[in-house]
Design a protein around this motif. Sequence first.
Motif, PDB file in Angstrom:
ATOM      1  N   GLU A 248     -31.635  47.671 -37.685  1.00 25.12           N
ATOM      2  CA  GLU A 248     -31.017  46.464 -38.244  1.00 25.12           C
ATOM      3  C   GLU A 248     -29.711  46.059 -37.560  1.00 25.12           C
ATOM      4  N   ASP A 249     -28.729  46.969 -37.597  1.00 22.14           N
ATOM      5  CA  ASP A 249     -27.490  46.601 -36.911  1.00 22.14           C
ATOM      6  C   ASP A 249     -26.880  47.841 -36.269  1.00 22.14           C
ATOM      7  N   GLY A 250     -25.785  47.655 -35.601  1.00 24.64           N
ATOM      8  CA  GLY A 250     -25.127  48.798 -34.973  1.00 24.64           C
ATOM      9  C   GLY A 250     -25.411  48.908 -33.492  1.00 24.64           C
ATOM     10  N   VAL A 251     -26.466  48.204 -33.017  1.00 21.85           N
ATOM     11  CA  VAL A 251     -26.757  48.214 -31.585  1.00 21.85           C
ATOM     12  C   VAL A 251     -26.248  46.899 -31.014  1.00 21.85           C
ATOM     13  N   SER A 252     -25.270  46.994 -30.129  1.00 23.20           N
ATOM     14  CA  SER A 252     -24.626  45.774 -29.650  1.00 23.20           C
ATOM     15  C   SER A 252     -25.420  45.156 -28.499  1.00 23.20           C
ATOM     16  N   ALA A 253     -25.039  43.923 -28.144  1.00 25.31           N
ATOM     17  CA  ALA A 253     -25.700  43.219 -27.025  1.00 25.31           C
ATOM     18  C   ALA A 253     -25.514  43.996 -25.725  1.00 25.31           C
ATOM     19  N   LEU A 254     -24.400  44.718 -25.613  1.00 20.92           N
ATOM     20  CA  LEU A 254     -24.135  45.507 -24.410  1.00 20.92           C
ATOM     21  C   LEU A 254     -25.245  46.529 -24.167  1.00 20.92           C
ATOM     22  N   PHE A 255     -25.743  47.095 -25.266  1.00 17.69           N
ATOM     23  CA  PHE A 255     -26.834  48.060 -25.128  1.00 17.69           C
ATOM     24  C   PHE A 255     -28.059  47.406 -24.503  1.00 17.69           C
ATOM     25  N   TYR A 256     -28.343  46.158 -24.917  1.00 14.95           N
ATOM     26  CA  TYR A 256     -29.520  45.488 -24.362  1.00 14.95           C
ATOM     27  C   TYR A 256     -29.322  45.148 -22.892  1.00 14.95           C
ATOM     28  N   VAL A 257     -28.080  44.901 -22.490  1.00 15.06           N
ATOM     29  CA  VAL A 257     -27.805  44.688 -21.061  1.00 15.06           C
ATOM     30  C   VAL A 257     -28.138  45.974 -20.306  1.00 15.06           C
ATOM     31  N   HIS A 258     -27.660  47.090 -20.842  1.00 12.14           N
ATOM     32  CA  HIS A 258     -27.913  48.405 -20.234  1.00 12.14           C
ATOM     33  C   HIS A 258     -29.420  48.651 -20.118  1.00 12.14           C
ATOM     34  N   LEU A 259     -30.119  48.440 -21.219  1.00  9.19           N
ATOM     35  CA  LEU A 259     -31.559  48.696 -21.247  1.00  9.19           C
ATOM     36  C   LEU A 259     -32.306  47.755 -20.301  1.00  9.19           C
ATOM     37  N   PHE A 260     -31.866  46.516 -20.226  1.00  7.70           N
ATOM     38  CA  PHE A 260     -32.511  45.542 -19.343  1.00  7.70           C
ATOM     39  C   PHE A 260     -32.312  45.939 -17.883  1.00  7.70           C
ATOM     40  N   PHE A 261     -31.097  46.355 -17.549  1.00  8.36           N
ATOM     41  CA  PHE A 261     -30.828  46.827 -16.181  1.00  8.36           C
ATOM     42  C   PHE A 261     -31.735  48.012 -15.835  1.00  8.36           C
ATOM     43  N   VAL A 262     -31.852  48.950 -16.766  1.00  6.87           N
ATOM     44  CA  VAL A 262     -32.681  50.135 -16.514  1.00  6.87           C
ATOM     45  C   VAL A 262     -34.144  49.716 -16.346  1.00  6.87           C
ATOM     46  N   SER A 263     -34.607  48.795 -17.208  1.00  8.56           N
ATOM     47  CA  SER A 263     -35.988  48.314 -17.098  1.00  8.56           C
ATOM     48  C   SER A 263     -36.219  47.680 -15.734  1.00  8.56           C
ATOM     49  N   LEU A 264     -35.255  46.867 -15.309  1.00  5.06           N
ATOM     50  CA  LEU A 264     -35.378  46.218 -14.003  1.00  5.06           C
ATOM     51  C   LEU A 264     -35.451  47.251 -12.897  1.00  5.06           C
ATOM     52  N   LEU A 265     -34.570  48.243 -12.970  1.00  6.10           N
ATOM     53  CA  LEU A 265     -34.537  49.265 -11.921  1.00  6.10           C
ATOM     54  C   LEU A 265     -35.863  50.011 -11.854  1.00  6.10           C
ATOM     55  N   VAL A 266     -36.365  50.384 -13.017  1.00  7.29           N
ATOM     56  CA  VAL A 266     -37.613  51.155 -13.086  1.00  7.29           C
ATOM     57  C   VAL A 266     -38.775  50.335 -12.534  1.00  7.29           C
ATOM     58  N   ALA A 267     -38.828  49.051 -12.904  1.00  6.40           N
ATOM     59  CA  ALA A 267     -39.923  48.206 -12.440  1.00  6.40           C
ATOM     60  C   ALA A 267     -39.776  47.869 -10.964  1.00  6.40           C
ATOM     61  N   TYR A 268     -38.556  47.924 -10.476  1.00  6.04           N
ATOM     62  CA  TYR A 268     -38.257  47.534  -9.088  1.00  6.04           C
ATOM     63  C   TYR A 268     -38.594  48.663  -8.116  1.00  6.04           C
ATOM     64  N   ILE A 269     -38.592  49.903  -8.597  1.00  3.06           N
ATOM     65  CA  ILE A 269     -38.775  51.064  -7.713  1.00  3.06           C
ATOM     66  C   ILE A 269     -40.015  50.958  -6.808  1.00  3.06           C
ATOM     67  N   PRO A 270     -41.219  50.685  -7.371  1.00  2.93           N
ATOM     68  CA  PRO A 270     -42.411  50.725  -6.490  1.00  2.93           C
ATOM     69  C   PRO A 270     -42.416  49.678  -5.395  1.00  2.93           C
ATOM     70  N   PHE A 271     -41.595  48.643  -5.513  1.00  3.01           N
ATOM     71  CA  PHE A 271     -41.667  47.542  -4.551  1.00  3.01           C
ATOM     72  C   PHE A 271     -40.479  47.527  -3.604  1.00  3.01           C
ATOM     73  N   SER A 272     -39.715  48.590  -3.589  1.00  6.02           N
ATOM     74  CA  SER A 272     -38.461  48.528  -2.843  1.00  6.02           C
ATOM     75  C   SER A 272     -38.207  49.819  -2.088  1.00  6.02           C
ATOM     76  N   LYS A 273     -37.056  49.872  -1.434  1.00  7.51           N
ATOM     77  CA  LYS A 273     -36.651  51.058  -0.704  1.00  7.51           C
ATOM     78  C   LYS A 273     -36.488  52.266  -1.629  1.00  7.51           C
ATOM     79  N   LEU A 274     -36.359  51.981  -2.925  1.00  6.27           N
ATOM     80  CA  LEU A 274     -36.194  53.096  -3.865  1.00  6.27           C
ATOM     81  C   LEU A 274     -37.448  53.962  -3.925  1.00  6.27           C
ATOM     82  N   MET A 275     -38.532  53.451  -3.351  1.00  4.18           N
ATOM     83  CA  MET A 275     -39.771  54.210  -3.301  1.00  4.18           C
ATOM     84  C   MET A 275     -39.635  55.463  -2.425  1.00  4.18           C
ATOM     85  N   HIS A 276     -38.476  55.651  -1.795  1.00  2.00           N
ATOM     86  CA  HIS A 276     -38.265  56.886  -1.034  1.00  2.00           C
ATOM     87  C   HIS A 276     -38.347  58.100  -1.949  1.00  2.00           C
TER      88      HIS A 276
END
Lengths: 331, 128
Positions: A248-276
């Motif tokens: 319900e509450d207690g999770v700020s918008a900052l957390f969703y920024v963090h989670l969104f960044f992590v989601s992007l990074l994870v999804a980005y790995i197979p298509f990028s240099k991070l695939m090393h």
Amino acid sequence: MNVSYLYSLLAVIVLGLIAYAGAVVGLEALFGIVIPYLAVLVFFVGFVNKVLDWAKAPVPFRITTTCGQQKTLDWIKPSPIDNPTTTVGVIIRMLLEILLFRSLFRNTRVEFKGEKISYKWVLWLWLFAIMFHYSFFVVVIRHLRFFVEPVPFFISALETVDGMLQIGLPGLFISGATLLGGATLLLLRRILLPKINYISRAADYFPLFLIIGIALTGILMRYFIKVDVVKVKELTMGLASFHPGIPEDGVSALFYVHLFFVSLLVAYIPFSKLMHMGGIFLSPTRNLANNNRMKRHINPWNPKVKIHTYEEYEEDFREKMKEADIPVEKE
Amino acid sequence: MKDKGKIIVGLVIFVAVFTFPFWYNHGAATQAPEPELTEKAKKADKCVEETAYMRKEHMQILDEWRDTVVRDGKRLYVNASGKEYMASLSNTCIDCHSNKEKFCDKCHDYASVDPYCWDCHTYPEEKE
């Protein structure tokens, strides 16, 4: 001028703002459930697909870019790890590469010292890389505390070691600071060194900015603009146990920024240099034994050639050869 | 190339390791813990600060208290609404929250937090 890093920085800032705005206008389910699940799916499918694609590539011949003496005559000392001929040697070389970044350890910098050219042994890249990768590894393991219940011993033990400085409350985690520091140093290296800057593209800067974004939002949430950790774990446990929900509450918008960044990074790995991350295991210059002289490696796409060996030739013409006084191997 | 088998074994290991949180929990839903309040805490209604603030910042308050009490010898804490409290873990906090196992430990265990309060302080006998 290299503007790639400005575009990448801008992209990360805009993406962060999108997640922030999304959480503020009530799209928590999108950024907290749908996107993370999609990202994980893209990661696994993309990763496996990429590696299988690599597995299909034929490697007909051993690529022997080595850093040591090949096994040869008995009185010449071979280098069994740098130029292995056995599987054990290859495994040791791979372990040293993966765990200790041995290739980076050999990094040199070419410089003109007046008239003379010099190749200087430069360890900074290796140092920043090892600092960055191991910090990231520890941070990822630590974050498992949000995804498992009960928390297994090895995670709490790692937290105790990571937090041993006992600075402030919540206690400082060393890995968080060194992750941010390592990523920043790797970024500065690309921006400040002219030669590295010249070969750096947006695809080099983007993951660095993204990881710095992840580290910054994480550090902010732990030490400065705090979130309710129990609520955060409620959300992440929902994801890990396939019972997703938004607290319900207690999770700020900052957390969703963090989670969104992590989601992007994870999804980005197979298509990028991070695939090393997967690619290092498939480096042909590291994972193949240098046994070209001991074993016959046949190119798989060679056409079938009808061959006629010397033995067969001699078999056919032995009598004629003897008559002409040509020496034969078998009488 | 003949290494396809090895690569597939590697991929299987990769997927097994990286899906650790998914199989470790067996897909079982977990309930977030709700710390229990003692009668005294319920009656007081409010902690030294607002509940939402306490949930996020209690460790910071304790850290500040430790510094002001131990280093500066100041025992007085004035909260946001001007009310005065004695800055003391044993006398102020635990006066109400005298049920460590059902209060402190519940969230700390869930979030895998191991506070070092009790390295120095001894916890008084638990009472409901």
